[in-house]
Design a protein around this motif. Structure first.
Motif, PDB file in Angstrom:
ATOM      1  N   ILE A  96       0.863  -1.179   0.000  1.00  0.00           N
ATOM      2  CA  ILE A  96       0.000   0.000   0.000  1.00  0.00           C
ATOM      3  C   ILE A  96       0.899   1.228   0.000  1.00  0.00           C
ATOM      4  O   ILE A  96       1.593   1.516   0.975  1.00  0.00           O
ATOM      5  CB  ILE A  96      -0.926   0.013   1.219  1.00  0.00           C
ATOM      6  N   SER A 120       1.415   5.247  -0.163  1.00  0.00           N
ATOM      7  CA  SER A 120       0.621   6.390   0.275  1.00  0.00           C
ATOM      8  C   SER A 120       1.472   7.652   0.343  1.00  0.00           C
ATOM      9  O   SER A 120       2.644   7.601   0.717  1.00  0.00           O
ATOM     10  CB  SER A 120       0.030   6.109   1.659  1.00  0.00           C
ATOM     11  N   GLU A 179      -3.882   6.640  -1.764  1.00  0.00           N
ATOM     12  CA  GLU A 179      -3.248   5.335  -1.648  1.00  0.00           C
ATOM     13  C   GLU A 179      -3.423   4.525  -2.930  1.00  0.00           C
ATOM     14  O   GLU A 179      -4.449   4.631  -3.600  1.00  0.00           O
ATOM     15  CB  GLU A 179      -3.851   4.538  -0.478  1.00  0.00           C
ATOM     16  N   GLU A 214      -2.451   0.394  -4.524  1.00  0.00           N
ATOM     17  CA  GLU A 214      -2.106  -0.956  -4.109  1.00  0.00           C
ATOM     18  C   GLU A 214      -1.357  -1.714  -5.199  1.00  0.00           C
ATOM     19  O   GLU A 214      -1.553  -1.468  -6.392  1.00  0.00           O
ATOM     20  CB  GLU A 214      -3.376  -1.751  -3.759  1.00  0.00           C
TER      21      GLU A 214
END
Length: 421
Positions: free
Chosen positions: A106, A108, A113, A115
């Motif tokens: 993840i 950020s 965010e 993935e």
């Protein structure tokens, strides 16, 4: 079924069109006379005669040129945080030969965010730490093995419509010789390259690039990084995670990239010395092949691909290969003193096998500075006659692909340089 047949026909047609584009040279007699940039002469005209001079003067010069003129600058990532979630663990993978893990990355920046999914296979029964291969796959982790437990990534749904053949599990399993890799005592970590930067126009917002400061401001800086820079950055983030796995030997990490990912693997290896073995397979223009040969894929072609792989500054060399201040032998030399391997295929003339070989050959003087052994002749070896020096090379029968033959040679090379034989 009709949709799938049509899709497959279009894929074949696109492949044929790519190889048959007008203005692409496949005639060795039409390769121009060329003079390569001096590898061991600084921009001030000073000769490099020692490792210290190479590392303190010439290498930084070349890194600057490749950053500003080709791949773009990798921005400061201090504001990007990464956390990991272990999603699955299976100690009986590959019929009990390995333990598989699926790990969600993840990324950020505090506001947004994204993935990515890592698929990791670790050989069972090892008494100590194990070396590892890192590499992207093109069609999702699910494509590398016919295993219903392998998860699909979010970004794959952005690039492939429902019903597309690429959703089939194991559809590219032939490119991942997991049994051979695990059988030799290596772990392997793979991720779909679309998770880092979707390779389809209009999806840059879903790439890691969109997390960095300044994204979306309309910047057209000539040295702004693009897809290859992002893919290289993502490879290093996989290494960051592997450092958290106690069983992985972080002093024995190899990166393998095929085609556009062969280009990215070389750039990742140039920037991140944690990759102790760097392998480029069928990487062609913008990878291992010398641009100045003007054979096969051209700068004009490769720099026109969208989404962009290279920074905007690279566009100025379209049709002006001889004017570049750098060429790809200098990129390969940036791996020294780490081991580097280049692989080609006879029927992959688009990637210019001879140019790939010569790119590796002309990197040799830097390896000699370290007392290491490069390729000793400018004459290519025969088919299936691999060279396993500190700079290695093979050319095999067949087309643009990754085959079991390739993997067996990569394993041989890694064995040699990781002290496994």
């Amino acid at each position: 079924m009709k949709t799938n047949v049509t899709t497959l026909f279009l894929i074949v047609l696109a492949s044929f069109s790519l190889q048959a584009q007008p203005g692409i040279n496949y005639d060795e007699s039409k390769v121009p006379d060329y003079v390569l940039p001096e590898l061991l002469v600084t921009q001030k005209g000073e000769m490099i005669t020692s490792v210290r001079q190479w590392e303190n003067v010439r290498r930084p010069e070349l890194m600057e040129l490749f950053s500003s003129q080709m791949y773009g600058r990798t921005p400061d990532d201090a504001g990007i945080k990464v956390r990991y979630e272990l999603l699955t663990e299976n100690p009986a993978a590959l019929g009990g030969k390995a333990t598989s893990k699926q790990v969600k990355f993840i990324f950020s920046n505090g506001k947004k965010e994204l993935e990515a999914l890592l698929f990791l296979l670790i050989p069972n029964g090892s008494t100590g730490k194990v070396p590892v291969f890192v590499g992207y796959n093109f069609k999702g982790n699910h494509s590398t093995l016919n295993d219903t437990t392998i998860l699909y990534s979010k970004n794959f749904a952005l690039v492939k419509e429902p019903g597309h053949p690429d959703w089939e599990r194991g559809c590219q399993a032939s490119r991942w010789s997991y049994d051979d890799i695990i059988g030799r005592g290596y772990a392997v970590a793979t991720m779909c390259y679309h998770d880092i930067f979707p390779d389809r126009p209009g999806l840059k917002d879903y790439s890691v690039v969109s997390l960095f400061e300044g994204y979306g401001t309309g910047s057209k800086a000539p040295d702004e990084w693009q897809a290859i820079g992002a893919w290289a950055w993502g490879s290093s983030r996989i290494v960051d995670y592997l450092a958290t796995e106690p069983v992985i030997d972080t002093d024995k990490i190899a990166i393998m990239g095929h085609s556009r990912q062969g280009k990215a693997a070389l750039w990742a290896g140039a920037q991140d010395t944690r990759f102790k073995v760097v392998i480029s397979n069928d990487s062609g223009e913008g990878g291992a092949a010398l641009s100045r040969r003007e054979y096969g894929e051209s700068i004009a072609r490769v720099s026109s691909i969208q989404p962009a792989w290279f920074c905007r500054a690279f566009n100025q060399y379209r049709g002006k290969e001889q004017e570049r201040p750098i060429d790809q032998h200098e990129l390969i030399a940036l791996m020294a003193p780490r081991a580097v391997y280049v692989a080609s295929a006879v029927k992959d003339q688009w990637a210019d096998p001879k140019g790939e070989y010569l790119g590796a050959f002309y990197a040799g003087p830097v390896y000699q500075l370290y007392g290491l052994k490069g390729l000793e002749s400018d004459e290519m070896p025969g088919i299936h006659q691999p060279i396993m020096n500190d700079v290695g090379y093979h050319i095999r029968e067949g087309k643009h692909d990754v085959t079991r033959y390739d993997w067996l040679r990569f394993l041989d090379f890694a064995d040699q340089h990781f002290g496994k034989r």
